[in-house]
Design a protein around this motif. Structure first.
Motif, PDB file in Angstrom:
ATOM      1  N   MET A  72       4.594  12.492   7.956  1.00 26.97           N
ATOM      2  CA  MET A  72       4.579  11.693   6.739  1.00 26.97           C
ATOM      3  C   MET A  72       3.472  10.293   6.491  1.00 26.97           C
ATOM      4  SD  MET A  72       5.623  11.923   3.688  1.00 26.97           S
ATOM      5  CE  MET A  72       5.751  10.647   2.480  1.00 26.97           C
ATOM      6  N   GLN A  73       3.625   9.899   7.971  1.00 25.69           N
ATOM      7  CA  GLN A  73       2.565   8.723   8.190  1.00 25.69           C
ATOM      8  C   GLN A  73       1.192   9.219   8.026  1.00 25.69           C
ATOM      9  OE1 GLN A  73       3.275   6.819  11.822  1.00 25.69           O
ATOM     10  NE2 GLN A  73       1.486   5.220  11.535  1.00 25.69           N
ATOM     11  N   SER A  76       0.861   9.932   4.194  1.00 30.67           N
ATOM     12  CA  SER A  76       1.148   8.856   2.931  1.00 30.67           C
ATOM     13  C   SER A  76       0.078   7.953   2.403  1.00 30.67           C
ATOM     14  CB  SER A  76       2.553   8.131   3.425  1.00 30.67           C
ATOM     15  OG  SER A  76       1.964   7.267   4.474  1.00 30.67           O
ATOM     16  N   GLU A  77      -0.909   7.520   3.376  1.00 34.56           N
ATOM     17  CA  GLU A  77      -1.857   6.968   2.813  1.00 34.56           C
ATOM     18  C   GLU A  77      -2.981   7.643   1.904  1.00 34.56           C
ATOM     19  OE1 GLU A  77      -5.573   3.816   4.579  1.00 34.56           O
ATOM     20  OE2 GLU A  77      -4.285   5.282   5.965  1.00 34.56           O
ATOM     21  N   ASP A  79      -2.002  10.113   0.309  1.00 34.73           N
ATOM     22  CA  ASP A  79      -1.183  10.584  -1.213  1.00 34.73           C
ATOM     23  C   ASP A  79      -1.188   9.163  -1.949  1.00 34.73           C
ATOM     24  OD1 ASP A  79       0.513  12.308  -2.389  1.00 34.73           O
ATOM     25  OD2 ASP A  79       2.173  10.706  -2.002  1.00 34.73           O
ATOM     26  N   ASP A  80      -1.294   8.252  -1.369  1.00 36.89           N
ATOM     27  CA  ASP A  80      -1.230   7.000  -2.153  1.00 36.89           C
ATOM     28  C   ASP A  80      -2.528   6.588  -2.734  1.00 36.89           C
ATOM     29  OD1 ASP A  80       1.328   6.427  -1.495  1.00 36.89           O
ATOM     30  OD2 ASP A  80       1.029   4.923  -0.046  1.00 36.89           O
ATOM     31  N   ARG A 105       8.953  12.299  -1.239  1.00 40.09           N
ATOM     32  CA  ARG A 105       8.245  10.877  -1.806  1.00 40.09           C
ATOM     33  C   ARG A 105       6.826  11.044  -2.307  1.00 40.09           C
ATOM     34  NH1 ARG A 105       9.312   7.878   3.352  1.00 40.09           N
ATOM     35  NH2 ARG A 105      11.372   9.118   3.926  1.00 40.09           N
ATOM     36  N   LEU A 106       6.250  12.317  -1.700  1.00 38.92           N
ATOM     37  CA  LEU A 106       4.872  12.594  -2.000  1.00 38.92           C
ATOM     38  C   LEU A 106       4.686  12.535  -3.537  1.00 38.92           C
ATOM     39  CD1 LEU A 106       3.854  15.215   0.519  1.00 38.92           C
ATOM     40  CD2 LEU A 106       3.137  12.747   0.702  1.00 38.92           C
TER      41      LEU A 106
END
Length: 193
Positions: A72-73, A76-77, A79-80, A105-106
């Motif tokens: 996820m780490q 996540s960047e 994805d954001d 959360r994606l």
């Protein structure tokens, strides 16, 4: 965009396995993050979570939950930033207790084992069909036969069909009724596979 776009595919990352090239995964994610008009889609088995005991110990370098959080780490960047196109889960991902809760959360579509994503570029629509496991067409002679069968049986309008699970890295272009289609196996980050 008037500039070309680049879709990067990655499958069978197996994050957390000692035999995984984690440095290469980080380099790919960094390249996608830092390169304009570059996007990533993931094709299952993001984590390993398969405890295999061999001479000298287990293959796993971290717990299943830690593997899910590290994956996820990594994602996540991207994805954001809107650079993560879609994520397909694989058979190893389902073993992680926190996987779906963590990855829900994606913003990018998260699909179990297979799915389609429509990508729009300057008014042109492209369909990306992805799967992790698909047994129709398994062949050691024709490495993209599974993708061809998937195209025929599940997603006949796909422009790109990407399969995972086999750890093979193959890409080919085929013409079907005069339309070019890309068929690919997304490989793996396990060093010796």
């Amino acid at each position: 965009t008037r500039s070309p776009i680049l879709l990067v595919s990655a499958g069978d990352l197996h994050i957390g396995n000692q035999a995984t090239n984690h440095k290469k995964i980080f380099e790919i994610f960094k390249t996608v993050r830092d390169t304009p008009n570059t996007f990533l889609f993931l094709n299952g088995d993001l984590v390993d979570n398969l405890f295999v005991f061999r001479k000298g110990g287990a293959e796993e370098g971290m717990t299943a939950e830690m593997q899910g959080l590290l994956a996820m780490q990594f994602m996540s960047e991207l994805d954001d930033m809107g650079k993560l196109v879609s994520v397909i889960t694989g058979n190893h991902d389902g073993f992680v207790d926190n996987f779906y809760r963590t990855f829900s959360r994606l913003k990018a579509p998260l699909m179990y084992n297979w799915g389609d994503t429509d990508i729009s570029v300057e008014g042109l629509m492209y369909r990306l069909a992805q799967f992790h496991e698909f047994t129709m067409g398994n062949s050691t002679m024709s490495h993209t036969l599974r993708e061809l069968k998937y195209l025929e049986m599940r997603s006949p309008n796909a422009d790109i069909v990407a399969g995972g699970h086999t750890h093979r890295e193959v890409i080919s272009e085929v013409l079907i009724n005069g339309v070019a289609r890309i068929l690919m196996e997304t490989g793996t980050m396990k060093i010796n596979d």
